[in-house]
Design a protein around this motif. Structure first.
Motif: not given
Length: 88
Positions: A42-61
């Protein structure tokens, strides 16, 4: 059982370190390193999702286009002789 997971079009690996008792992985097919970890699935999946979301947010910013893996093109190296025969 698969050793891959997918989120928002990004594919991530799933690995386990017995020594560290930790699941970990990275997004596949990108030059940018996006990694994640967790002490259970569960932690692995959540951290994977967070990492992708963080990457997409960084690109947007930063106003940058996010990298996409598996664009449908790839380079193949062949011998010069075979290249010549194909061209002819």
């Amino acid at each position: 059982m698969k050793n891959l997971m997918e989120y928002k079009g990004y594919v991530g690996s799933v690995e386990f370190s017995q020594e560290d008792e930790l699941f970990f992985g990275k997004v596949q097919g990108l030059r940018t390193l996006i990694s994640y970890e967790g002490s259970n699935a569960t932690e692995l999946v959540n951290d994977f999702h967070d990492a992708v979301d963080d990457y997409l947010k960084l690109c947007e910013d930063e106003g940058k286009e996010p990298e996409k893996a598996y664009k449908g093109s790839f380079n193949v190296r062949i011998s010069p002789e075979l290249h010549k025969r194909i061209a002819i």
